[in-house]
Design a protein around this motif. Structure first.
Motif, PDB file in Angstrom:
ATOM      1  N   ALA A 155       1.277  -0.953   0.346  1.00  0.00           N
ATOM      2  CA  ALA A 155       0.144   0.187  -0.038  1.00  0.00           C
ATOM      3  C   ALA A 155       0.957   1.358  -0.323  1.00  0.00           C
ATOM      4  N   GLY A 156       0.835   2.492  -1.096  1.00  0.00           N
ATOM      5  CA  GLY A 156       1.678   3.774  -0.776  1.00  0.00           C
ATOM      6  C   GLY A 156       2.746   3.146  -1.378  1.00  0.00           C
ATOM      7  N   SER A 157       2.569   2.048  -2.338  1.00  0.00           N
ATOM      8  CA  SER A 157       4.042   2.155  -3.385  1.00  0.00           C
ATOM      9  C   SER A 157       3.939   2.499  -4.631  1.00  0.00           C
ATOM     10  N   LEU A 158       4.826   3.265  -5.291  1.00  0.00           N
ATOM     11  CA  LEU A 158       4.810   3.339  -6.768  1.00  0.00           C
ATOM     12  C   LEU A 158       5.553   2.711  -7.658  1.00  0.00           C
ATOM     13  N   LEU A 159       4.961   2.003  -9.051  1.00  0.00           N
ATOM     14  CA  LEU A 159       6.322   1.132  -9.757  1.00  0.00           C
ATOM     15  C   LEU A 159       6.384   1.888 -10.843  1.00  0.00           C
ATOM     16  N   ILE A 160       7.040   1.845 -10.941  1.00  0.00           N
ATOM     17  CA  ILE A 160       7.463   3.079 -12.546  1.00  0.00           C
ATOM     18  C   ILE A 160       7.857   1.749 -13.244  1.00  0.00           C
ATOM     19  N   MET A 161       7.780   1.359 -14.596  1.00  0.00           N
ATOM     20  CA  MET A 161       8.357   1.161 -15.981  1.00  0.00           C
ATOM     21  C   MET A 161       8.218   2.109 -16.791  1.00  0.00           C
ATOM     22  N   SER A 162       9.718   1.805 -17.633  1.00  0.00           N
ATOM     23  CA  SER A 162       9.324   3.041 -18.203  1.00  0.00           C
ATOM     24  C   SER A 162       9.095   1.571 -19.879  1.00  0.00           C
ATOM     25  N   TRP A 163       8.976   2.818 -20.943  1.00  0.00           N
ATOM     26  CA  TRP A 163       8.103   2.098 -22.400  1.00  0.00           C
ATOM     27  C   TRP A 163       8.630   1.006 -22.955  1.00  0.00           C
ATOM     28  N   GLU A 164       9.776   1.036 -22.379  1.00  0.00           N
ATOM     29  CA  GLU A 164      10.917  -0.428 -23.249  1.00  0.00           C
ATOM     30  C   GLU A 164      10.630  -1.056 -22.760  1.00  0.00           C
ATOM     31  N   THR A 165      10.406  -1.167 -21.709  1.00  0.00           N
ATOM     32  CA  THR A 165       9.805  -2.336 -21.021  1.00  0.00           C
ATOM     33  C   THR A 165       9.306  -3.033 -20.996  1.00  0.00           C
ATOM     34  N   GLN A 166       8.247  -2.553 -22.070  1.00  0.00           N
ATOM     35  CA  GLN A 166       6.781  -3.474 -22.531  1.00  0.00           C
ATOM     36  C   GLN A 166       7.463  -3.880 -23.656  1.00  0.00           C
ATOM     37  N   LEU A 167       8.192  -3.878 -24.391  1.00  0.00           N
ATOM     38  CA  LEU A 167       8.981  -4.920 -25.536  1.00  0.00           C
ATOM     39  C   LEU A 167       9.330  -6.283 -24.402  1.00  0.00           C
ATOM     40  N   HIS A 168      10.111  -6.036 -24.027  1.00  0.00           N
ATOM     41  CA  HIS A 168      11.033  -6.916 -23.441  1.00  0.00           C
ATOM     42  C   HIS A 168      10.920  -7.991 -22.188  1.00  0.00           C
ATOM     43  N   TYR A 169       9.491  -7.258 -21.859  1.00  0.00           N
ATOM     44  CA  TYR A 169       9.403  -7.901 -20.153  1.00  0.00           C
ATOM     45  C   TYR A 169       7.489  -7.988 -20.454  1.00  0.00           C
ATOM     46  N   ASP A 170       7.069  -8.950 -19.633  1.00  0.00           N
ATOM     47  CA  ASP A 170       5.702  -9.219 -19.273  1.00  0.00           C
ATOM     48  C   ASP A 170       4.967  -9.262 -18.122  1.00  0.00           C
ATOM     49  N   HIS A 171       3.891  -8.726 -17.267  1.00  0.00           N
ATOM     50  CA  HIS A 171       3.878  -8.448 -15.996  1.00  0.00           C
ATOM     51  C   HIS A 171       2.910  -8.691 -15.890  1.00  0.00           C
ATOM     52  N   GLY A 172       2.436  -9.611 -14.555  1.00  0.00           N
ATOM     53  CA  GLY A 172       1.205  -9.951 -14.040  1.00  0.00           C
ATOM     54  C   GLY A 172       0.765 -10.288 -12.503  1.00  0.00           C
ATOM     55  N   ILE A 173      -0.223 -10.059 -11.972  1.00  0.00           N
ATOM     56  CA  ILE A 173      -0.860 -10.505 -11.114  1.00  0.00           C
ATOM     57  C   ILE A 173      -1.273 -11.927 -10.931  1.00  0.00           C
ATOM     58  N   PRO A 174      -0.507 -12.989 -10.337  1.00  0.00           N
ATOM     59  CA  PRO A 174      -1.134 -14.047 -10.265  1.00  0.00           C
ATOM     60  C   PRO A 174      -2.252 -14.295  -8.946  1.00  0.00           C
ATOM     61  N   LYS A 175      -3.405 -15.756  -9.131  1.00  0.00           N
ATOM     62  CA  LYS A 175      -4.041 -15.871  -8.198  1.00  0.00           C
ATOM     63  C   LYS A 175      -3.490 -15.978  -7.261  1.00  0.00           C
ATOM     64  N   GLN A 176      -4.034 -16.095  -5.856  1.00  0.00           N
ATOM     65  CA  GLN A 176      -3.254 -16.293  -4.392  1.00  0.00           C
ATOM     66  C   GLN A 176      -3.570 -17.483  -3.612  1.00  0.00           C
ATOM     67  N   THR A 177      -3.111 -18.344  -3.193  1.00  0.00           N
ATOM     68  CA  THR A 177      -3.938 -19.737  -2.782  1.00  0.00           C
ATOM     69  C   THR A 177      -3.885 -19.031  -1.041  1.00  0.00           C
ATOM     70  N   HIS A 178      -4.073 -18.637  -0.552  1.00  0.00           N
ATOM     71  CA  HIS A 178      -4.117 -17.545   0.891  1.00  0.00           C
ATOM     72  C   HIS A 178      -4.848 -16.554   0.433  1.00  0.00           C
ATOM     73  N   ALA A 179      -5.425 -16.456   1.503  1.00  0.00           N
ATOM     74  CA  ALA A 179      -6.762 -15.255   1.867  1.00  0.00           C
ATOM     75  C   ALA A 179      -6.074 -13.714   1.403  1.00  0.00           C
ATOM     76  N   ALA A 180      -6.311 -13.408   0.560  1.00  0.00           N
ATOM     77  CA  ALA A 180      -6.567 -11.191   1.239  1.00  0.00           C
ATOM     78  C   ALA A 180      -6.793 -10.504   0.905  1.00  0.00           C
ATOM     79  N   GLY A 181      -7.101  -9.471   1.787  1.00  0.00           N
ATOM     80  CA  GLY A 181      -7.726  -8.389   0.949  1.00  0.00           C
ATOM     81  C   GLY A 181      -7.967  -7.897  -0.313  1.00  0.00           C
TER      82      GLY A 181
END
Length: 198
Positions: A155-181
């Motif tokens: 909470a309160g964090s900021l992740l900054i990705m340059s435009w170029e990273t989208q050419l070379h990397y994928d990103h995602g948020i997976p499902k979790q096996t433990h409870a999350a708010g």
């Protein structure tokens, strides 16, 4: 593989080379303010359930979404404040705010890169997190030697990705096996004029 969780002040450079730049900074907004923003957005009527065809079936997208152009006159609180904070922090004039609501551990977003055809070339993407911590996977695309990062977005964090990273990397948020708010992600982008209001 690197698994990263930041417990100190100041930005952490996760990547800075020819394939792009990714920087994580915690405590961009303080706990009390972040909790207030999270609660207001969580109870807001802005959220939509999208449906997509997958495996020859139409299914609910496993999260709720919303989108606003930065210049909308009726921009709901606290999006205008968040936009101002992120613009000040990054020096970028973002014109689009995309929101994702991960309601619990079952919500997710598949590995992907942002659609570069909609974005102004060279302009970064900034993700502001509110609510529960979720882990983002960052993986380089298959045309290069394997490289991965697992980043806890608090909470309160900021992740900054340059435009170029989208050419070379994928990103995602997976499902979790433990409870999350619930977690809300505010994605700030600089879109081309034809796609700002899309």
């Amino acid at each position: 593989m690197s698994q990263l969780s930041l417990f100190k002040q100041g930005p952490l450079v996760l990547l800075d080379d020819a394939s792009g730049r990714i920087v994580l900074e915690e405590n961009v907004i303080d706990d009390a303010e972040g909790a207030e923003w999270h609660a207001l957005l969580l109870d807001s009527p802005i959220w939509h359930q999208q449906r997509r065809v997958m495996y020859e079936r139409e299914l609910d997208v496993p999260r709720l979404t919303s989108h606003f152009a930065a210049d909308q006159p009726d921009l709901p609180w606290p999006l205008e404040a968040a936009l101002g904070r992120v613009r000040l922090r990054t020096g970028e004039h973002f014109n689009s705010i995309g929101l994702n609501l991960y309601r619990d551990q079952h919500d997710s977003v598949a590995m992907h890169n942002d659609r570069l055809g909609d974005l102004v070339e060279g302009r970064p993407i900034a993700l502001l997190s509110l609510g529960a911590t979720r882990r983002m996977h960052i993986r380089n695309k298959k045309h290069a030697p394997a490289r991965r990062m697992d980043v806890d977005l608090t909470a309160g964090s900021l992740l900054i990705m340059s435009w170029e990273t989208q050419l070379h990397y994928d990103h995602g948020i997976p499902k979790q096996t433990h409870a999350a708010g619930p977690r809300i992600s505010l994605a700030f982008r600089t879109r081309k004029s034809h796609s700002v209001h899309a």
